[in-house]
Scaffold this motif. Structure first.
Motif, PDB file in Angstrom:
ATOM      1  N   LEU A  23       0.815  -1.212   0.000  1.00 14.09           N
ATOM      2  CA  LEU A  23       0.000   0.000   0.000  1.00 14.09           C
ATOM      3  C   LEU A  23       0.852   1.268   0.000  1.00 14.09           C
ATOM      4  N   ALA A  24       1.985   1.229   0.707  1.00 13.16           N
ATOM      5  CA  ALA A  24       2.815   2.427   0.841  1.00 13.16           C
ATOM      6  C   ALA A  24       3.892   2.540  -0.230  1.00 13.16           C
ATOM      7  N   TYR A  25       4.086   1.503  -1.028  1.00 10.35           N
ATOM      8  CA  TYR A  25       5.270   1.406  -1.883  1.00 10.35           C
ATOM      9  C   TYR A  25       5.472   2.623  -2.786  1.00 10.35           C
ATOM     10  N   SER A  26       4.446   3.069  -3.459  1.00  5.59           N
ATOM     11  CA  SER A  26       4.601   4.164  -4.424  1.00  5.59           C
ATOM     12  C   SER A  26       4.976   5.491  -3.762  1.00  5.59           C
ATOM     13  N   ASP A  27       4.723   5.634  -2.465  1.00  6.44           N
ATOM     14  CA  ASP A  27       5.031   6.878  -1.764  1.00  6.44           C
ATOM     15  C   ASP A  27       6.349   6.824  -1.005  1.00  6.44           C
ATOM     16  N   LEU A  28       7.022   5.697  -1.025  1.00  7.48           N
ATOM     17  CA  LEU A  28       8.287   5.558  -0.305  1.00  7.48           C
ATOM     18  C   LEU A  28       9.424   6.180  -1.101  1.00  7.48           C
ATOM     19  N   PRO A  29      10.456   6.692  -0.428  1.00  6.32           N
ATOM     20  CA  PRO A  29      11.605   7.292  -1.139  1.00  6.32           C
ATOM     21  C   PRO A  29      12.456   6.232  -1.820  1.00  6.32           C
ATOM     22  N   ALA A  30      13.276   6.658  -2.763  1.00  8.24           N
ATOM     23  CA  ALA A  30      14.141   5.725  -3.498  1.00  8.24           C
ATOM     24  C   ALA A  30      15.139   5.041  -2.566  1.00  8.24           C
ATOM     25  N   ARG A  31      15.627   5.780  -1.559  1.00  9.32           N
ATOM     26  CA  ARG A  31      16.491   5.196  -0.524  1.00  9.32           C
ATOM     27  C   ARG A  31      15.761   5.321   0.807  1.00  9.32           C
ATOM     28  N   MET A  32      15.512   4.201   1.432  1.00 10.44           N
ATOM     29  CA  MET A  32      14.766   4.180   2.682  1.00 10.44           C
ATOM     30  C   MET A  32      15.691   4.071   3.887  1.00 10.44           C
ATOM     31  N   ALA A  33      15.389   4.843   4.919  1.00  6.12           N
ATOM     32  CA  ALA A  33      16.063   4.661   6.201  1.00  6.12           C
ATOM     33  C   ALA A  33      15.567   3.345   6.805  1.00  6.12           C
ATOM     34  N   THR A  34      16.486   2.492   7.178  1.00  7.60           N
ATOM     35  CA  THR A  34      16.093   1.179   7.699  1.00  7.60           C
ATOM     36  C   THR A  34      16.766   0.827   9.019  1.00  7.60           C
ATOM     37  N   HIS A  35      17.669   1.689   9.480  1.00  8.11           N
ATOM     38  CA  HIS A  35      18.344   1.384  10.746  1.00  8.11           C
ATOM     39  C   HIS A  35      18.669   2.678  11.462  1.00  8.11           C
ATOM     40  N   TRP A  36      18.469   2.665  12.781  1.00  4.52           N
ATOM     41  CA  TRP A  36      18.744   3.821  13.616  1.00  4.52           C
ATOM     42  C   TRP A  36      19.658   3.389  14.745  1.00  4.52           C
ATOM     43  N   ASN A  37      20.556   4.300  15.160  1.00  2.00           N
ATOM     44  CA  ASN A  37      21.399   3.975  16.308  1.00  2.00           C
ATOM     45  C   ASN A  37      20.641   4.260  17.596  1.00  2.00           C
ATOM     46  N   ALA A  38      21.282   4.012  18.720  1.00  2.65           N
ATOM     47  CA  ALA A  38      20.609   4.162  20.006  1.00  2.65           C
ATOM     48  C   ALA A  38      20.220   5.610  20.301  1.00  2.65           C
ATOM     49  N   SER A  39      20.829   6.559  19.586  1.00  2.59           N
ATOM     50  CA  SER A  39      20.490   7.969  19.766  1.00  2.59           C
ATOM     51  C   SER A  39      19.323   8.402  18.889  1.00  2.59           C
ATOM     52  N   GLY A  40      18.844   7.493  18.031  1.00  2.00           N
ATOM     53  CA  GLY A  40      17.725   7.804  17.162  1.00  2.00           C
ATOM     54  C   GLY A  40      18.113   8.381  15.822  1.00  2.00           C
ATOM     55  N   ASP A  41      19.419   8.355  15.507  1.00  2.00           N
ATOM     56  CA  ASP A  41      19.889   8.878  14.222  1.00  2.00           C
ATOM     57  C   ASP A  41      19.964   7.752  13.192  1.00  2.00           C
ATOM     58  N   VAL A  42      19.612   8.061  11.943  1.00  2.00           N
ATOM     59  CA  VAL A  42      19.664   7.062  10.871  1.00  2.00           C
ATOM     60  C   VAL A  42      21.116   6.699  10.576  1.00  2.00           C
ATOM     61  N   ASP A  43      21.420   5.410  10.570  1.00  2.00           N
ATOM     62  CA  ASP A  43      22.779   4.983  10.230  1.00  2.00           C
ATOM     63  C   ASP A  43      22.773   3.802   9.253  1.00  2.00           C
ATOM     64  N   GLY A  44      21.639   3.611   8.566  1.00  2.00           N
ATOM     65  CA  GLY A  44      21.573   2.557   7.560  1.00  2.00           C
ATOM     66  C   GLY A  44      20.408   2.783   6.612  1.00  2.00           C
ATOM     67  N   THR A  45      20.636   2.555   5.339  1.00  2.00           N
ATOM     68  CA  THR A  45      19.578   2.721   4.339  1.00  2.00           C
ATOM     69  C   THR A  45      19.551   1.526   3.390  1.00  2.00           C
ATOM     70  N   MET A  46      18.433   1.375   2.664  1.00  2.00           N
ATOM     71  CA  MET A  46      18.265   0.347   1.647  1.00  2.00           C
ATOM     72  C   MET A  46      17.510   0.945   0.471  1.00  2.00           C
ATOM     73  N   SER A  47      17.587   0.266  -0.650  1.00  2.00           N
ATOM     74  CA  SER A  47      16.760   0.667  -1.781  1.00  2.00           C
ATOM     75  C   SER A  47      15.294   0.506  -1.416  1.00  2.00           C
ATOM     76  N   ARG A  48      14.406   1.145  -2.165  1.00  2.00           N
ATOM     77  CA  ARG A  48      12.984   1.080  -1.850  1.00  2.00           C
ATOM     78  C   ARG A  48      12.471  -0.357  -1.861  1.00  2.00           C
ATOM     79  N   LEU A  49      12.857  -1.152  -2.842  1.00  2.00           N
ATOM     80  CA  LEU A  49      12.369  -2.529  -2.922  1.00  2.00           C
ATOM     81  C   LEU A  49      12.826  -3.343  -1.721  1.00  2.00           C
ATOM     82  N   ALA A  50      14.120  -3.229  -1.395  1.00  2.00           N
ATOM     83  CA  ALA A  50      14.651  -3.989  -0.262  1.00  2.00           C
ATOM     84  C   ALA A  50      14.077  -3.482   1.049  1.00  2.00           C
ATOM     85  N   GLY A  51      14.013  -2.169   1.198  1.00  2.00           N
ATOM     86  CA  GLY A  51      13.517  -1.597   2.439  1.00  2.00           C
ATOM     87  C   GLY A  51      12.054  -1.910   2.691  1.00  2.00           C
TER      88      GLY A  51
END
Length: 212
Positions: A23-51
């Protein structure tokens, strides 16, 4: 079918993850944030399909392994004493992963979600469920605190799991602190979990030595 309710709930969580991604796929960014560190900062991304589909696919894999364990375990008879609780734990694990996946999708759809704070209650529930499972688990090769000492002595297994159940339930209560004080996520969530795991391993060794 035995454990029909638990299996139905597990399947519902798995399907919900895939449905949310579709349902959300078409509205997701090309690179998705997929991992956050303990401080809440993004430290990992994936392609839209993988994410979009990694976590739902991972859920299928994890659930499949968990459901296969009682069938292939050489000590499969031990599961009969806690199989109902185990099936609920499988459903809860699928629900936890589905919840995490929805958080990932929501964050990538630009909803301002404090990921660590949102994860704290779900992790608390999962830790408490671990405690419940540990207090019911009978000796086996896949589920529970499997150290050389618990697997070598059934009495050490029982003593260790009694202590481990209490330790993980306490960690669950402390994890709720991450909901109130998200800046101290490591203190309330990460540290108690690691300490509970270290305590159970150490206790199993000491209990075995004491019985020797």
């Amino acid at each position: 079918m035995e454990y029909r309710r638990q299996r139905a709930l597990t399947l519902a969580f798995v399907l919900a993850g895939f449905a949310a991604s579709a349902l959300a796929y078409s509205d997701l960014p090309a690179r998705m944030a997929t991992h956050w560190n303990a401080s809440g900062d993004v430290d990992g991304t994936m392609s839209r399909l993988a994410g979009a589909f990694f976590l739902p696919a991972l859920t299928v894999f994890v659930v499949g392994l968990m459901l296969a364990a009682p069938r292939i375990d050489p000590r499969k008879e031990g599961y009969e004493a806690f199989r109902g609780v185990y099936e609920w734990f499988v459903a809860g694990t699928a629900g936890f992963l589905a919840y995490v996946h929805v958080l990932v999708l929501a964050w990538n759809l630009d909803y301002a979600i404090p990921v660590g704070q949102a994860l704290a209650p779900a992790l608390a529930c999962l830790l408490y469920a671990c405690g419940v499972l540990l207090e019911r688990a009978e000796p086996n090769w896949f589920v529970g605190i499997r150290t050389p000492w618990t697997l070598s002595d059934d009495e050490v297994w029982r003593e260790t799991h009694e202590r481990g159940a209490l330790a993980f339930k306490l960690a669950a209560v402390l994890a709720l602190g991450g909901l109130v004080l998200p800046d101290y996520f490591r203190v309330f969530v990460v540290a108690p979990t690691l300490l509970a795991a270290a305590y159970t391993v150490t206790y199993s060794f000491l209990a075995y030595r004491r019985r020797e």
